[in-house]
Design an enzyme around this catalytic site. Structure first.
Site, PDB file in Angstrom:
ATOM      1  N   ARG A   1      -1.857  -5.725  -8.574  1.00  7.62           N
ATOM      2  CA  ARG A   1      -0.827  -6.745  -8.421  1.00  7.62           C
ATOM      3  C   ARG A   1      -1.002  -7.758  -9.549  1.00  7.62           C
ATOM      4  O   ARG A   1      -0.674  -7.492 -10.677  1.00  7.62           O
ATOM      5  CB  ARG A   1      -0.943  -7.435  -7.048  1.00  7.62           C
TER       6      ARG A   1
ATOM      7  N   SER B   1      -2.668  -7.635   2.824  1.00  6.27           N
ATOM      8  CA  SER B   1      -2.976  -7.568   4.256  1.00  6.27           C
ATOM      9  C   SER B   1      -3.175  -8.979   4.811  1.00  6.27           C
ATOM     10  O   SER B   1      -2.720  -9.280   5.919  1.00  6.27           O
ATOM     11  CB  SER B   1      -4.233  -6.736   4.488  1.00  6.27           C
TER      12      SER B   1
ATOM     13  N   HIS C   1       0.836  -1.212   0.000  1.00  7.49           N
ATOM     14  CA  HIS C   1       0.000   0.000   0.000  1.00  7.49           C
ATOM     15  C   HIS C   1       0.871   1.263   0.000  1.00  7.49           C
ATOM     16  O   HIS C   1       0.610   2.214  -0.728  1.00  7.49           O
ATOM     17  CB  HIS C   1      -0.868   0.060   1.266  1.00  7.49           C
TER      18      HIS C   1
HETATM   19  P1  ADP Z   1      -9.863  -3.349  -0.603  1.00  3.42           P
HETATM   20  O1  ADP Z   1     -10.642  -4.102   0.395  1.00  3.42           O
HETATM   21  O2  ADP Z   1     -10.526  -2.078  -1.048  1.00  3.42           O
HETATM   22  O3  ADP Z   1      -9.337  -4.131  -1.776  1.00  3.42           O
HETATM   23  P2  ADP Z   1      -7.120  -3.267   0.367  1.00  3.42           P
HETATM   24  O4  ADP Z   1      -6.620  -2.551   1.570  1.00  3.42           O
HETATM   25  O5  ADP Z   1      -6.977  -4.731   0.310  1.00  3.42           O
HETATM   26  O6  ADP Z   1      -8.630  -2.801   0.233  1.00  3.42           O
HETATM   27  O7  ADP Z   1      -6.431  -2.664  -0.938  1.00  3.42           O
HETATM   28  C1  ADP Z   1      -6.515  -1.301  -1.274  1.00  3.42           C
HETATM   29  C2  ADP Z   1      -5.844  -1.078  -2.620  1.00  3.42           C
HETATM   30  O8  ADP Z   1      -4.444  -1.316  -2.510  1.00  3.42           O
HETATM   31  C3  ADP Z   1      -6.337  -2.010  -3.727  1.00  3.42           C
HETATM   32  O9  ADP Z   1      -6.374  -1.287  -4.942  1.00  3.42           O
HETATM   33  C4  ADP Z   1      -5.272  -3.083  -3.780  1.00  3.42           C
HETATM   34  O10 ADP Z   1      -5.188  -3.676  -5.061  1.00  3.42           O
HETATM   35  C5  ADP Z   1      -4.036  -2.255  -3.486  1.00  3.42           C
HETATM   36  N1  ADP Z   1      -2.947  -3.080  -2.957  1.00  3.42           N
HETATM   37  C6  ADP Z   1      -2.942  -3.880  -1.889  1.00  3.42           C
HETATM   38  N2  ADP Z   1      -1.739  -4.506  -1.733  1.00  3.42           N
HETATM   39  C7  ADP Z   1      -0.966  -4.062  -2.758  1.00  3.42           C
HETATM   40  C8  ADP Z   1       0.372  -4.337  -3.199  1.00  3.42           C
HETATM   41  N3  ADP Z   1       1.154  -5.217  -2.568  1.00  3.42           N
HETATM   42  N4  ADP Z   1       0.820  -3.697  -4.304  1.00  3.42           N
HETATM   43  C9  ADP Z   1       0.019  -2.840  -4.964  1.00  3.42           C
HETATM   44  N5  ADP Z   1      -1.246  -2.546  -4.624  1.00  3.42           N
HETATM   45  C10 ADP Z   1      -1.735  -3.146  -3.543  1.00  3.42           C
END
Ligand code: ADP
Length: 158
Positions: free
Chosen positions: A89, A127, A16
């Site tokens: 990803r 996460s 993130h």
């Molecule tokens: P949600 O429940 O909205 O998917 P997340 O916290 O899981 O919330 O993810 C928020 C955003 O961050 C999403 O667009 C997700 O694809 C992106 N994201 C999460 N982990 C990564 C990562 N390792 N690299 C790039 N983007 C990520």
């Protein structure tokens, strides 16, 4: 130009933060919108997640954090900011994000989604992965900031 970066951040990871860093270079300001969705059954409370995001993004001067309960389109409709950043990803992300983008656009045509590609280092960081590692007492320092590591250790007593 301003943008928002919504997500559950349960908890925030270096994946993130990598997206936040890239976005903060492209846009004048970035608001991380912590989506409060109790149906997702999060490990951390909204306050805990908020605190971890604040602490781990404090070096980015044009980044701030807000909490939102409800749909993303509802947030966008009441805000002057119409650009939404998401991170990508692997292929599963694409399918989910594609569906979400098209649905959101139908509900709110002025919304524009912008996708930033992950760094290769964080391709598999999520996460859920970080929570799983913490549960079994594994090394976390490559995947999540120190405050997250500390809070995870507290949760799992490891
Ligand atoms: P949600 O429940 O909205 O998917 P997340 O916290 O899981 O919330 O993810 C928020 C955003 O961050 C999403 O667009 C997700 O694809 C992106 N994201 C999460 N982990 C990564 C990562 N390792 N690299 C790039 N983007 C990520």
């Amino acid at each position: 130009m301003k943008a928002i970066y919504p997500g559950s951040f349960d908890p925030i990871t270096y994946g993130h933060i990598d997206i936040v860093k890239r976005a903060s270079k492209i846009f004048d300001s970035v608001t991380i919108v912590l989506m409060n969705n109790p149906r997702k059954n999060p490990l951390f409370s909204i306050d805990e997640r908020f605190k971890m995001i604040k602490e781990s993004t404090k070096e980015f001067k044009n980044v701030n954090v807000k909490v939102h309960t409800g749909l993303l389109v509802q947030y966008v409709k009441t805000s002057s900011v119409k650009i939404v950043i998401r991170g990508l990803r692997a292929l599963e992300d694409f399918e989910y994000e594609f569906e979400m983008a098209l649905t959101n656009r139908q509900m709110c045509p002025e919304l524009e989604m912008v996708y930033l590609m992950t760094d290769l280092k964080y391709l598999f960081v999520s996460s859920s992965m970080v929570k799983e590692i913490a549960q079994f007492g594994g090394e976390l320092n490559k995947w999540a900031p120190p405050i997250v590591e500390k809070e995870l250790r507290k949760k799992f007593q490891r």
